[in-house]
Scaffold this motif. Structure first.
Motif, mmCIF file in Angstrom:
data_model
loop_
_atom_site.group_PDB
_atom_site.id
_atom_site.type_symbol
_atom_site.label_atom_id
_atom_site.label_comp_id
_atom_site.label_asym_id
_atom_site.label_seq_id
_atom_site.Cartn_x
_atom_site.Cartn_y
_atom_site.Cartn_z
ATOM 1 N N GLY A 158 33.349 33.534 36.828
ATOM 2 C CA GLY A 158 34.063 32.995 35.226
ATOM 3 C C GLY A 158 34.431 32.530 35.701
ATOM 4 O O GLY A 158 35.772 32.192 36.382
ATOM 5 N N ASP A 177 40.409 45.513 39.171
ATOM 6 C CA ASP A 177 39.488 44.428 39.703
ATOM 7 C C ASP A 177 40.165 43.567 40.730
ATOM 8 O O ASP A 177 40.007 43.528 41.934
ATOM 9 N N HIS A 216 33.639 37.658 42.101
ATOM 10 C CA HIS A 216 33.405 38.001 40.641
ATOM 11 C C HIS A 216 33.603 36.058 41.181
ATOM 12 O O HIS A 216 32.647 35.215 41.668
ATOM 13 N N PRO A 236 30.100 39.715 37.504
ATOM 14 C CA PRO A 236 31.309 40.394 36.823
ATOM 15 C C PRO A 236 32.052 38.881 36.691
ATOM 16 O O PRO A 236 33.091 38.750 37.945
ATOM 17 N N ASP A 237 33.168 39.102 35.875
ATOM 18 C CA ASP A 237 34.910 38.033 35.848
ATOM 19 C C ASP A 237 35.997 39.133 36.632
ATOM 20 O O ASP A 237 35.880 40.062 36.291
ATOM 21 N N ILE A 238 36.400 38.582 36.436
ATOM 22 C CA ILE A 238 37.626 39.416 37.095
ATOM 23 C C ILE A 238 38.160 39.645 35.590
ATOM 24 O O ILE A 238 38.541 39.073 34.852
ATOM 25 N N ARG A 239 38.373 41.336 35.635
ATOM 26 C CA ARG A 239 38.411 41.961 33.741
ATOM 27 C C ARG A 239 39.250 42.083 33.701
ATOM 28 O O ARG A 239 40.761 42.262 32.971
ATOM 29 N N GLY A 240 40.930 42.437 34.675
ATOM 30 C CA GLY A 240 41.743 43.739 35.217
ATOM 31 C C GLY A 240 43.232 43.640 36.038
ATOM 32 O O GLY A 240 42.599 43.382 37.272
ATOM 33 N N ARG A 241 43.744 44.094 35.781
ATOM 34 C CA ARG A 241 44.534 45.411 37.300
ATOM 35 C C ARG A 241 43.351 45.806 38.067
ATOM 36 O O ARG A 241 43.623 45.330 39.419
ATOM 37 N N PHE A 295 46.750 37.255 33.959
ATOM 38 C CA PHE A 295 46.967 37.545 32.858
ATOM 39 C C PHE A 295 48.028 38.197 31.648
ATOM 40 O O PHE A 295 48.399 37.996 30.636
ATOM 41 N N GLU A 341 48.734 39.635 38.533
ATOM 42 C CA GLU A 341 48.287 40.370 37.718
ATOM 43 C C GLU A 341 49.193 39.299 36.288
ATOM 44 O O GLU A 341 48.344 38.635 35.505
ATOM 45 N N LEU A 351 37.744 33.223 34.955
ATOM 46 C CA LEU A 351 39.664 34.046 36.146
ATOM 47 C C LEU A 351 39.296 34.165 37.216
ATOM 48 O O LEU A 351 40.055 33.570 38.460
#
Length: 155
Positions: A105, A15, A103, A8-13, A61, A57, A107
């Protein structure tokens, strides 16, 4: 034949927290840059992780409220023992390898590019001059552009 991974890509905090713990565990143990964290700065990983998580973050993001001076701690360490291009190059190598191990993707790519930009900006500011990544041998201090390296994730 190209091997594809289902990563997966980095999705949020969450990760970021896993990524940062793995990265800083490796960085603290690294013989080249580890002493800057453990001996010179005396970094407490449990205190450092939430703050650096806020930094990343915000960088990736635009959601966290990071309100610290990221340059000050690096300057303080540099005043005790100079941080060189070789140190920042190693930091970037570990950063890329850690991200690539977890990861892939857009991000993840942005995090790697941002890490390179930050490392070069800190190096330039600490050196007090323009440090080029393509300076003649002996003048660039050992910074190796990551595009020239093949990195393997620590396994």
């Amino acid at each position: 034949m190209r091997v594809t991974r289902d990563v997966p890509d980095i999705r949020g905090r969450a990760d970021l927290d896993v990524l940062l713990r793995r990265f800083y565990t490796a960085a603290f143990a690294d013989p080249l840059i580890g002493p800057f964290f453990t001996e010179i700065a005396g970094t407490d990983l449990e205190v450092h992780l939430p703050r650096i998580g806020d930094f990343w973050e915000r960088a990736l993001f635009r959601t966290a409220a990071y309100r610290h001076d990221a340059f000050a701690p690096h300057s303080a360490v540099h005043s005790v023992q100079p941080l060189t291009a070789a140190h920042f190059g190693r930091w970037v190598q570990l950063w890329h390898a850690t991200i690539d191990g977890l990861h892939e993707g857009p991000l993840a790519d942005r995090a790697k590019a941002q890490g390179e930009r930050i490392a070069l900006a800190l190096l330039r500011r600490l050196a007090g001059r323009d440090v080029s990544t393509d300076a003649p041998r002996g003048e660039g201090g050992g910074f190796v552009p990551l595009a020239a390296l093949t990195l393997r994730a620590a396994g």
